[in-house]
Design a protein around this motif. Structure first.
Motif, PDB file in Angstrom:
ATOM      1  N   THR A 182      -8.288   4.103  -4.703  1.00 50.47           N
ATOM      2  CA  THR A 182      -7.349   4.513  -3.973  1.00 50.47           C
ATOM      3  C   THR A 182      -6.142   3.312  -3.505  1.00 50.47           C
ATOM      4  O   THR A 182      -6.466   2.191  -4.029  1.00 50.47           O
ATOM      5  CB  THR A 182      -8.013   4.634  -2.372  1.00 50.47           C
ATOM      6  OG1 THR A 182      -8.334   3.481  -1.933  1.00 50.47           O
ATOM      7  CG2 THR A 182      -9.109   5.750  -2.370  1.00 50.47           C
ATOM      8  N   PRO A 183      -4.998   3.828  -3.193  1.00 46.70           N
ATOM      9  CA  PRO A 183      -4.218   3.086  -2.631  1.00 46.70           C
ATOM     10  C   PRO A 183      -4.485   1.538  -1.999  1.00 46.70           C
ATOM     11  O   PRO A 183      -4.354   0.335  -2.197  1.00 46.70           O
ATOM     12  CB  PRO A 183      -2.748   3.562  -1.996  1.00 46.70           C
ATOM     13  CG  PRO A 183      -3.304   4.897  -2.509  1.00 46.70           C
ATOM     14  CD  PRO A 183      -4.427   5.245  -2.668  1.00 46.70           C
ATOM     15  N   GLU A 184      -5.400   1.884  -0.871  1.00 42.08           N
ATOM     16  CA  GLU A 184      -6.021   0.723  -0.325  1.00 42.08           C
ATOM     17  C   GLU A 184      -6.672  -0.057  -0.827  1.00 42.08           C
ATOM     18  O   GLU A 184      -6.760  -1.467  -1.004  1.00 42.08           O
ATOM     19  CB  GLU A 184      -6.571   1.293   0.985  1.00 42.08           C
ATOM     20  CG  GLU A 184      -5.928   2.150   2.095  1.00 42.08           C
ATOM     21  CD  GLU A 184      -5.330   3.391   1.576  1.00 42.08           C
ATOM     22  OE1 GLU A 184      -4.243   4.139   2.202  1.00 42.08           O
ATOM     23  OE2 GLU A 184      -5.943   3.975   0.664  1.00 42.08           O
TER      24      GLU A 184
ATOM     25  N   THR B 294       0.789  -1.116   0.038  1.00 44.64           N
ATOM     26  CA  THR B 294      -0.103   0.051  -0.094  1.00 44.64           C
ATOM     27  C   THR B 294       0.917   1.375   0.093  1.00 44.64           C
ATOM     28  O   THR B 294       0.525   2.225  -0.787  1.00 44.64           O
ATOM     29  CB  THR B 294      -1.091   0.106   1.298  1.00 44.64           C
ATOM     30  OG1 THR B 294      -1.516  -1.156   1.068  1.00 44.64           O
ATOM     31  CG2 THR B 294      -1.941   1.191   1.064  1.00 44.64           C
ATOM     32  N   ASP B 295       1.923   1.225   0.642  1.00 49.58           N
ATOM     33  CA  ASP B 295       2.988   2.325   0.890  1.00 49.58           C
ATOM     34  C   ASP B 295       3.552   2.793  -0.535  1.00 49.58           C
ATOM     35  O   ASP B 295       3.684   3.879  -1.011  1.00 49.58           O
ATOM     36  CB  ASP B 295       3.843   2.225   1.814  1.00 49.58           C
ATOM     37  CG  ASP B 295       3.436   2.392   3.288  1.00 49.58           C
ATOM     38  OD1 ASP B 295       2.279   2.952   3.453  1.00 49.58           O
ATOM     39  OD2 ASP B 295       4.401   2.155   4.140  1.00 49.58           O
TER      40      ASP B 295
ATOM     41  N   ASN C  82       0.170   7.282  -6.083  1.00 50.08           N
ATOM     42  CA  ASN C  82      -0.928   8.062  -5.872  1.00 50.08           C
ATOM     43  C   ASN C  82      -0.653   9.619  -5.805  1.00 50.08           C
ATOM     44  O   ASN C  82      -1.218  10.681  -6.212  1.00 50.08           O
ATOM     45  CB  ASN C  82      -1.859   7.570  -4.983  1.00 50.08           C
ATOM     46  CG  ASN C  82      -3.182   8.183  -4.546  1.00 50.08           C
ATOM     47  OD1 ASN C  82      -3.978   7.934  -5.666  1.00 50.08           O
ATOM     48  ND2 ASN C  82      -3.530   9.021  -3.631  1.00 50.08           N
ATOM     49  N   THR C  83       0.465   9.801  -4.909  1.00 47.13           N
ATOM     50  CA  THR C  83       0.888  11.235  -4.585  1.00 47.13           C
ATOM     51  C   THR C  83       1.244  11.740  -5.904  1.00 47.13           C
ATOM     52  O   THR C  83       1.118  13.118  -6.024  1.00 47.13           O
ATOM     53  CB  THR C  83       1.917  11.143  -3.541  1.00 47.13           C
ATOM     54  OG1 THR C  83       1.344  10.595  -2.318  1.00 47.13           O
ATOM     55  CG2 THR C  83       2.243  12.476  -3.055  1.00 47.13           C
TER      56      THR C  83
ATOM     57  N   VAL D 163      -4.501   3.099  -9.712  1.00 47.66           N
ATOM     58  CA  VAL D 163      -4.020   4.290  -8.790  1.00 47.66           C
ATOM     59  C   VAL D 163      -3.572   5.485  -9.657  1.00 47.66           C
ATOM     60  O   VAL D 163      -4.012   6.717  -9.084  1.00 47.66           O
ATOM     61  CB  VAL D 163      -3.038   3.827  -7.791  1.00 47.66           C
ATOM     62  CG1 VAL D 163      -2.331   4.988  -7.087  1.00 47.66           C
ATOM     63  CG2 VAL D 163      -3.349   2.959  -6.624  1.00 47.66           C
TER      64      VAL D 163
ATOM     65  N   THR E 226       0.843   4.226  -2.549  1.00 45.65           N
ATOM     66  CA  THR E 226       0.584   5.475  -2.110  1.00 45.65           C
ATOM     67  C   THR E 226       1.563   6.519  -2.845  1.00 45.65           C
ATOM     68  O   THR E 226       1.269   7.716  -3.004  1.00 45.65           O
ATOM     69  CB  THR E 226       0.855   5.723  -0.657  1.00 45.65           C
ATOM     70  OG1 THR E 226      -0.427   4.583  -0.017  1.00 45.65           O
ATOM     71  CG2 THR E 226       0.554   7.048  -0.149  1.00 45.65           C
TER      72      THR E 226
END
Length: 444
Positions: free
Chosen positions: A419-421, A234-235, A241-242, A413, A238
């Motif tokens: 979402t990442p999750e 997930t990180d 995603n950022t 993503v 993320t």
């Protein structure tokens, strides 16, 4: 495909000889307008081989397009012994899938009598095409590492330090945010993150992030199971995603463009329209005299640095390594001839020619030690030294299917559809079917 040189005779995987005993060996490979390097090397190898092996003709069969187009064509040809090529270019991550499917022939008996194998190939390079049965299924023509490339002029305009040595993911994102603010006409950060880029997205993109997290991996070697999501996964998503939610990366149309690499390296870098690119050791080949668009100023304009681990955890940086091999079809009836061609194609002269033109790292010791290897590429030593912190893909039979699911998660993503999750959860749900059942999956 072992074809005929005689008119009027059949063709196919069974060896047939024309009058006079002439034989034909088909070699399949890929070529792109901006990537002629392998074709140039193979043409040289063809001349050398045919000169030394009268009665055997090498038929070079090019597949036009990127890696995905190449593997689609190879899979189609490999459905039948009648259409399968005798020798072909192979990415190391695909080797075990083809071994399991019975498509590749082991080379061990030939390697045992080829002096170069023992003298010129380091042990870690030899592992590149090792099957899970311990046998060798290809001779490496290249190896590689990955890191960050950055434009010094863009950094100067943004007030960022040169040389640049980010210590964490946040340092990378902070630099990208600064470029977005101070140099608005430049793409702050580029990476591959969509399905159109296939394994480049998985390896240059996702795995460079995942393997930089504490304990991050796709496969747990101790338990021999594939890892289903978790915080590390997930990180990594993320971070992606950022990049896209903050508009630090390429526009969506470019992110989904199969020619993104050409845009980054042949257009944006020379024009000073990009800040940072996460890519491989071979990137500098785009700018060398052998390129379709040489850029002599690149040595003054471009810098390179290691991709840091997530929060600076030891060893401080991360890389992924792979490479390409020349492999032999299990269907060929000309196995000795096929191996002899592989040996010629990967001799010092041809390996040097290939490595110098591509910017890929040399698998042979004598090539790596040749002054021509580093003469016009000051980045080579840096990327070679990244081998100290590199990781290798878990190139088991299921890996290509796992990689496809990683790409699904990345693209979701990138576009913002998940979402990442959510993307990590979807990956965990799809993983058992990709690897052969829930008993082969380790939940995180």
């Amino acid at each position: 495909m072992t074809a005929l040189t005689a008119a009027g005779c059949g063709s196919g995987g069974t060896t047939q000889e024309a009058s006079g005993g002439a034989k034909e060996l088909e070699v399949l490979y890929k070529v792109e307008p901006t990537w002629p390097h392998l074709e140039n090397m193979l043409k040289n190898a063809k001349k050398q081989y045919e000169s030394a092996h009268p009665g055997v003709t090498i038929k070079l069969t090019a597949v036009q397009g990127n890696n995905e187009a190449y593997y689609t064509k190879l899979a189609l040809l490999n459905r039948s012994p009648d259409s399968a090529p005798d020798v072909y270019l192979h990415d190391t991550f695909q080797v075990n899938a083809d071994v399991a499917a019975g498509k590749l022939a082991p080379l061990d008996e030939y390697l045992a009598t080829w002096p170069d194998w023992g003298a010129q190939y380091p042990d870690n390079v030899k592992q590149a095409a090792k099957g899970i049965d311990g046998k060798i299924y290809g001779v490496p023509i290249s190896t590689d590492t990955r890191g960050l490339w950055y434009h010094k002029d863009v950094f100067a305009k943004a007030g960022l330090p040169v040389p640049w040595e980010p210590k964490t993911w946040n340092d990378v994102l902070t630099a990208a945010r600064t470029i977005k603010q101070k140099v608005p006409d430049a793409v702050p950060f580029s990476m591959y993150s969509t399905k159109i880029h296939g394994e480049a997205s998985t390896m240059q993109g996702f795995e460079m992030l995942l393997y930089g997290t504490p304990g991050g991996t796709l496969y747990d070697d101790a338990q021999k199971k594939w890892v289903a999501g978790g915080k590390n996964f997930t990180d990594a998503l993320t971070f992606i995603n950022t990049v896209y939610r903050e508009e630090l990366g390429p526009k969506q149309a470019d992110a989904h463009n199969a020619k993104l690499a050409d845009k980054v390296n042949l257009e944006w870098f020379p024009a000073g329209k990009i800040g940072i690119s996460l890519d491989g050791a071979w990137t500098a080949a785009a700018w060398k005299p052998t390129s379709t668009k040489p850029w002599p100023a690149w040595q003054q304009k471009v810098g390179w640095t290691a991709m840091p681990t997530q929060n600076g955890e030891a060893p401080g940086s991360v890389s992924m390594s792979g490479g390409w091999v020349m492999a032999m079809s299990s269907y060929t009836k000309l196995k000795k001839e096929a191996f002899d061609f592989i040996a010629v194609a990967t001799n010092k002269e041809n390996s040097l020619m290939y490595s110098v033109s591509t910017g890929d790292l040399a698998p042979r010791k004598d090539v790596a030690a040749d002054p021509k290897y580093t003469a016009d590429n000051p980045s080579v030593k840096f990327f070679t030294d990244l081998a100290e912190v590199t990781h290798y893909r878990p190139a088991y039979e299921a890996y290509p299917k796992v990689s496809a699911q990683v790409q699904e998660a990345m693209e979701a993503v990138t576009t913002g559809s998940r979402t990442p999750e959510e993307a990590a959860a979807a990956y965990a749900k799809a993983l058992p079917a990709a690897v052969g059942g829930p008993d082969k999956v380790l939940a995180r």
